[in-house]
Design a protein around this motif. Structure first.
Motif, PDB file in Angstrom:
ATOM      1  N   UNK A 104       0.844  -1.202   0.000  1.00  9.95           N
ATOM      2  CA  UNK A 104       0.000   0.000   0.000  1.00  9.95           C
ATOM      3  C   UNK A 104       0.877   1.249   0.000  1.00  9.95           C
ATOM      4  N   UNK A 105       0.563   2.232  -0.828  1.00  5.64           N
ATOM      5  CA  UNK A 105       1.432   3.422  -0.927  1.00  5.64           C
ATOM      6  C   UNK A 105       1.387   4.269   0.340  1.00  5.64           C
ATOM      7  N   UNK A 106       2.489   4.956   0.576  1.00  4.55           N
ATOM      8  CA  UNK A 106       2.630   5.864   1.717  1.00  4.55           C
ATOM      9  C   UNK A 106       2.908   7.263   1.177  1.00  4.55           C
ATOM     10  N   UNK A 107       2.012   8.208   1.484  1.00  4.37           N
ATOM     11  CA  UNK A 107       2.156   9.576   0.977  1.00  4.37           C
ATOM     12  C   UNK A 107       3.001  10.391   1.951  1.00  4.37           C
ATOM     13  N   UNK A 108       4.073  10.982   1.438  1.00  2.19           N
ATOM     14  CA  UNK A 108       4.964  11.809   2.252  1.00  2.19           C
ATOM     15  C   UNK A 108       5.085  13.189   1.620  1.00  2.19           C
ATOM     16  N   UNK A 109       5.295  14.198   2.480  1.00  2.00           N
ATOM     17  CA  UNK A 109       5.430  15.573   2.016  1.00  2.00           C
ATOM     18  C   UNK A 109       6.635  16.227   2.673  1.00  2.00           C
ATOM     19  N   UNK A 110       7.200  17.209   1.977  1.00  2.00           N
ATOM     20  CA  UNK A 110       8.365  17.904   2.525  1.00  2.00           C
ATOM     21  C   UNK A 110       7.993  18.723   3.753  1.00  2.00           C
ATOM     22  N   UNK A 111       6.753  19.226   3.801  1.00  2.00           N
ATOM     23  CA  UNK A 111       6.264  19.959   4.972  1.00  2.00           C
ATOM     24  C   UNK A 111       4.744  19.954   4.955  1.00  2.00           C
ATOM     25  N   UNK A 112       4.140  19.915   6.129  1.00  4.58           N
ATOM     26  CA  UNK A 112       2.678  19.935   6.223  1.00  4.58           C
ATOM     27  C   UNK A 112       2.137  21.335   6.481  1.00  4.58           C
TER      28      UNK A 112
END
Length: 287
Positions: A104-112
């Motif tokens: 299952x994919x995991x969504x990551x961001x540089x900043x929230x």
């Protein structure tokens, strides 16, 4: 005696014929483990010609089967049996899909909590099975349930060069294996874009910014006072009275500069100046 012998032989032949008429399910491919979404071909062998036969298919011990061709494809786990015309019901074949094609994919961001106008990257990360590293995945991104990129794109990274306040919301990504018809969704990631104005900061941040502004103003005043001190009580001043007032003014100037230094560190959250700052009645703000 001859009659009994003939009956015995016919009985044995009839029994062997009945055994031979039992249908057989042949899976292709026959190896394991079978990856999720992988199509498996099931062939029902009976007594008639393979191309002309039709068969009843049973899944998970169903009492009523489905009439179809004697060759079917499936990507669903379960117990399969079949029966052709003129043959008896086959033994079961159990299909088990024991491995994931991709995680299952995991969504990551540089900043929230990005600042308006700054770049933000979102990454949809997943892991392919070692047995199917050549599988092509397609990615798409949504914000508050609305698609913001096409699923036809093959990039797992969404780049926002200059994010705006209207881009705030709950983000999610999807990874899809088209050939195997498998779709998996990531977790939600909430992004709140902050405006560049002071009004967008919380109360403690406002206090820090205002405090720094006051400190800068106070520093300017002290610099102007120092300039006046040098002008009126510089080396060219010779009277004792001038020296007396000059020393007092210098002491006051030294105290003001020291207070400004401590206040600056306090606003910036430096712990080591708190004890010294208590002696000067300085209020500290948490970042």
């Amino acid at each position: 005696m001859l009659q009994w012998t003939l009956l015995l032989v016919l009985g044995l032949l009839s029994r062997q014929t009945a055994i031979a008429k039992k249908s057989v399910v042949e899976p292709r491919p026959s190896w394991t483990p079978i990856l999720e979404g992988e199509a498996v071909t099931l062939i029902c062998h009976g007594v008639g010609p393979l191309k002309e036969e039709r068969a009843w298919w049973y899944k998970n011990q169903q009492s009523r089967g489905i009439l179809s061709t004697n060759i079917i494809q499936t990507n669903q786990p379960g117990e399969y049996r079949c029966q052709t015309q003129g043959s008896t019901l086959s033994d079961p074949v159990n299909l088990v899909f024991s491995s994931e094609l991709f995680s299952p994919p995991d969504l990551k961001t540089t900043t929230s909590e990005p600042i308006e106008g700054t770049p933000v990257n979102l990454s949809c990360e997943t892991q392919l099975s070692p047995q199917r590293l050549d599988t092509k995945l397609y990615f798409s991104f949504t914000r508050d349930g609305m698609v913001i990129t096409s699923s036809g794109k093959n990039s797992h990274v969404l780049q926002i060069p200059a994010i705006q306040t209207k881009d705030s919301g709950s983000y999610r990504c999807e990874a899809k294996a088209v050939t195997q018809n498998i779709l998996k969704q990531s977790n939600y990631v909430k992004i709140s874009v902050k405006s560049g104005n002071l009004s967008s900061f919380n109360s403690s941040e406002k206090i820090s910014h205002l405090s720094l502004g006051l400190i800068v103003t106070q520093f300017i005043v002290v610099v102007l006072a120092a300039s006046a001190l040098l002008f009126f009580f510089g080396p060219w001043s010779k009277s004792e009275q001038d020296d007396k007032y000059g020393n007092v003014f210098k002491s006051i100037l030294h105290i003001d500069i020291h207070i400004i230094y401590i206040k600056s560190l306090a606003v910036l959250g430096r712990e080591e100046v708190k004890e010294e700052g208590k002696n000067w009645n300085i209020k500290y703000y948490k970042k």
